[in-house]
Design an enzyme around this catalytic site. Structure first.
Site, PDB file in Angstrom:
ATOM      1  N   PRO A 204     -17.327   3.062  -9.487  1.00 36.34           N
ATOM      2  CA  PRO A 204     -17.922   3.811  -8.381  1.00 36.34           C
ATOM      3  C   PRO A 204     -16.913   4.678  -7.640  1.00 36.34           C
ATOM      4  CG  PRO A 204     -18.403   1.449  -8.239  1.00 36.34           C
ATOM      5  CD  PRO A 204     -17.348   1.633  -9.264  1.00 36.34           C
ATOM      6  N   GLU A 205     -17.172   5.961  -7.609  1.00 36.83           N
ATOM      7  CA  GLU A 205     -16.433   6.882  -6.758  1.00 36.83           C
ATOM      8  C   GLU A 205     -17.450   7.444  -5.760  1.00 36.83           C
ATOM      9  OE1 GLU A 205     -14.033   9.652  -9.008  1.00 36.83           O
ATOM     10  OE2 GLU A 205     -13.824   8.248 -10.653  1.00 36.83           O
TER      11      GLU A 205
ATOM     12  N   ARG B 237       4.120  16.933  -0.067  1.00 40.56           N
ATOM     13  CA  ARG B 237       4.035  15.982  -1.154  1.00 40.56           C
ATOM     14  C   ARG B 237       4.531  16.556  -2.478  1.00 40.56           C
ATOM     15  NH1 ARG B 237       0.619  11.957   0.741  1.00 40.56           N
ATOM     16  NH2 ARG B 237       1.667  10.756  -0.859  1.00 40.56           N
TER      17      ARG B 237
ATOM     18  N   ARG C  69     -15.451  -7.955 -11.460  1.00 41.00           N
ATOM     19  CA  ARG C  69     -13.989  -8.060 -11.346  1.00 41.00           C
ATOM     20  C   ARG C  69     -13.466  -8.398  -9.951  1.00 41.00           C
ATOM     21  NH1 ARG C  69     -12.082  -3.164 -15.286  1.00 41.00           N
ATOM     22  NH2 ARG C  69     -13.396  -3.823 -16.993  1.00 41.00           N
TER      23      ARG C  69
ATOM     24  N   HIS D 115     -21.329 -13.848 -10.755  1.00 35.37           N
ATOM     25  CA  HIS D 115     -20.705 -12.663 -10.172  1.00 35.37           C
ATOM     26  C   HIS D 115     -21.427 -12.137  -8.939  1.00 35.37           C
ATOM     27  CE1 HIS D 115     -18.252 -12.881 -13.654  1.00 35.37           C
ATOM     28  NE2 HIS D 115     -19.197 -12.490 -14.480  1.00 35.37           N
TER      29      HIS D 115
END
Length: 279
Positions: free
Chosen positions: A2-3, A160, A121, A98
């Site tokens: 999921p993003e 950066r 997970r 889960h």
DNA sequence: CAAATCCCCTGCAGGC
DNA sequence: TGCCTGCAGGGGATTT
């Protein structure tokens, strides 16, 4: 995985099933990294609350309750948040190790349903926030990827030296972009993922912001990307993986020029790009 | 401060 | 067939 688009799809499908309903019962799995708030405490705080709002910032979902408290949720890698009937919830809890959090809901008319948070997970997270308390992890977050301006992105990248791909994954620069959509947006913007972040001009940041919006919005419309096991809140898989131009396609021809898609590793993430279109 | 590394966890693919 | 290794990845903590 999921993003932003998958989280937004989850939010939109979940909101009508959650908002306005009272939490009548809470079942949790055993303590684990998943619980930023101890499961017994979480259950006690959630019981009896009516959900009033469901918002998203980056990859985080934030549920608001009638007493001003809130619940912060992150889906991690394999998190699934979905609603089902009470009978289905009982079945899940009986057979699936889960499912870490199950909320029994009741609407004003008395109709019952359930909301389950399942995560194989356990990279996902839930945290209960007392009224008025802001989560530190949200405070550190940059602007949402759908709202960031080119100027803000340009400024955030200024000092950066890290590759632009790595910078896009940094949630303090902008929130919501993960490995898939970073690769896809850089392809659309024709920017090589290895370019040092600070070398992008304002004009290039304008292109990149436009590419990010385009790819994220298109993915939301497609119901997100289903790589292995992402499902929206109603269990339907997304289809945006069929539109991936570079992600997960190493060695296959670039959709624009036919050059084989290259794969390199940046910041321990597999990175896909067209060596000809992006340079 | 920036950047690199490690670690949490489980399922699955690939090698032998 | 079955076991073993390695990899996938978000992101926070720790180290350089």
């Amino acid at each position: 995985m999921p993003e932003l688009p998958e989280v937004e799809v989850t939010r939109r499908r979940l909101a009508p099933a959650w908002i306005g309903r009272r939490i009548t019962r809470v079942v949790t799995g055993p303590p684990s990294y998943f619980f930023l708030t101890r499961p017994d405490l979480l259950a006690a705080r959630l019981r009896g609350r009516v959900t009033t709002d469901l918002t998203r910032h980056g990859k985080y979902l934030l549920a608001a309750f009638d007493d001003g408290s809130r619940l912060l949720c992150h889906l991690g890698m394999t998190g699934q948040l979905f609603t089902c009937t009470s009978a289905e919830a009982r079945r899940w809890l009986g057979v699936d190790p889960h499912v870490h959090l199950a909320l029994a809901l009741r609407d004003p008319a008395g109709a019952r349903s359930s909301l389950l948070f399942r995560d194989v997970r356990k990279f996902g997270k839930v945290q209960w926030l007392a009224p008025g308390v802001t989560a530190e992890r949200l405070a550190k977050m940059g602007p949402d990827a759908l709202r960031i301006t080119p100027r803000a992105l340009h400024e955030a990248l200024a000092q950066r030296g890290i590759p632009i791909k790595t910078a896009l994954l940094d949630q303090s620069v902008l929130a919501g972009v993960g490995n898939i959509y970073a690769d896809e947006a850089l392809f659309l913007a024709a920017v090589p993922p290895t370019r040092p972040a600070r070398t992008l001009s304002l004009a290039e940041c304008e292109t990149l912001v436009r590419s990010l919006r385009r790819v994220l919005q298109a993915a939301i419309r497609a119901g997100g990307s289903t790589i292995s096991d992402f499902r929206g809140a109603d269990g339907a898989p997304g289809s945006y993986q069929d539109n991936h131009r570079v992600y997960g396609r190493p060695g296959l021809p670039c959709p624009t020029c036919g050059t084989p898609i290259a794969r390199v590793v940046l910041a321990q993430r597999s990175t896909h790009f067209c060596p000809r279109c992006q340079r």
